[in-house]
Write a protein that holds these residues in place. Structure first.
Motif: not given
Ligand code: FEO
Length: 381
Positions: A73-80, A159-161, A211-213
């Motif tokens: 869903h998201h390629m920022e390194p905290d997820h990929c 994702a981050d939302a 993806l968080h919380g």
């Protein structure tokens, strides 16, 4: 949560700065999920320091089966960051993501994906009784971001939302950790958040899996309303944030006096934030949520004190708007902080300045006390 959707994420309580900039004394989770069906889909990976733990969680959840898809869903390194290790462990998996995600995979990992499935707006992926429908969410928070709506359970993989810092069980209220996350990470992209909220409105959303919380399963409308207000740049706290950058304490003295005067006038929610010391991202989130903000700053080298510069840059970068603003400036020989703060905000829409600008020339005196009192009158409404 649907019993076929399993959590395999991790909790990070060792990183000092998330994204290299946000202090996370309460840690952060990197959420990842697995949907178990005739076909198995893994939703995202985790940060590089937790890949082994995540793979171990995943293996337990899989119970000896092998996954069929990795949905990115998201390629920022905290997820990929776990992507290449995952593909080494499970080389037959097809990776599902937006077109932009695949160019980012190439950028981060080179040629490591044997099979790709490009997700497009409204496209679907059947896992058996579960089916994913893809919702593109560019710039919430990167351009490749997408969400998935799972039809059987009504779950949105967002994702981050709707994400938040901290570990959900440590906090009573989601927005204690979610507002700082929203305004820090996603806040610049209010228009894009509005766009994806309009798409989600067409679905019967029963759960939000960020993806968080916290996984959100009750009072869904309350959380969506919060995101709707925040992304419209509507204040949702009736009160006053006094953001102060003081060198020797005289500007802070004025801020505390103003806080007292506001209290005397019945304003219940007044916060004094010390920009030099308090967490900047928390104060930024408050600035967006309170309907009135007072900026109090000393003049320094013919400019603003550095922490006020940083604070205002954070606000402007995130489209600060629609606010009643009061100004307190200080300067021992040539106070220019007020003028400079207004200049920094001149591109922000909907800023209404209080008529009284409080000027202090070194220390608070009778004249500035009278001005602070007048400013409190203007802010109390
Ligand atoms: Fe949690 Fe934009 O990454």
């Amino acid at each position: 949560m649907d019993r076929d959707i399993l959590k395999v994420g991790v909790f990070d309580d060792s990183t000092d700065l998330f994204e290299g900039q946000y202090k996370i004394p309460d840690g952060i989770t990197y959420n990842s999920y697995v949907i178990m069906d005739e076909k198995i889909a893994v939703m995202d990976t985790v940060d590089k320091n937790f890949v082994d733990e995540w793979l171990s969680n995943l293996k337990k959840a899989l119970g000896g089966r092998k996954p069929d898809y990795l949905v990115v869903h998201h390629m920022e390194p905290d997820h990929c960051a776990g992507l290449s290790a995952f593909l080494k462990e499970y080389p037959d998996v097809a990776v599902v993501g937006s077109k932009r995600a695949f160019s980012m995979i190439q950028g981060f990992f080179g040629d490591c994906v044997p099979e790709t499935i490009e997700a497009t707006e409204g496209g679907t992926l059947s896992l058996g009784s579960h089916e994913l429908r893809f919702v593109m969410a560019p710039m919430v928070h990167w351009p490749e971001v997408m969400m998935s709506y799972e039809l059987k359970s009504g779950s949105v993989f967002s994702a981050d939302a709707f994400g938040s810092f901290g570990r959900p069980e440590d906090f009573d209220e989601w927005d204690e950790q979610a507002d700082r996350y929203y305004f820090g990470i996603v806040g610049k992209y209010g228009a894009q958040v509005q766009s994806v909220l309009a798409k989600l409105a067409k679905f019967d959303v029963k759960a939000i899996l960020p993806l968080h919380g916290k996984v959100i399963e009750k009072e869904i409308d309350r959380y969506i309303s919060a995101y709707d207000r925040w992304s419209r740049y509507e204040s949702d706290r009736d009160g006053v944030l006094i953001a102060v950058s003081s060198a020797y304490g005289h500007t802070m003295d004025a801020a505390r006096l103003l806080s007292g005067y506001l209290g005397d006038r019945g304003v219940k929610d007044v916060v004094v934030a010390d920009l030099n010391r308090d967490d900047m991202s928390s104060t930024v989130a408050k600035a967006f949520r309170y309907d009135k903000v007072v900026l109090a700053c000393v003049t320094y080298n013919g400019d603003l004190f550095p922490y006020m510069r940083e604070f205002l840059d954070c606000l402007v970068e995130r489209n600060f708007k629609n606010k009643k603003v009061g100004i307190i400036e200080n300067g021992s020989w040539a106070p220019v902080a007020g003028k400079l703060m207004e200049k920094r905000l001149e591109g922000c829409a909907g800023i209404e300045y209080c008529p009284t600008r409080v000027k202090i020339t070194s220390a608070v005196n009778l004249q500035s006390i009278s001005a602070l009192s007048a400013l409190a009158d203007e802010l109390k409404g």
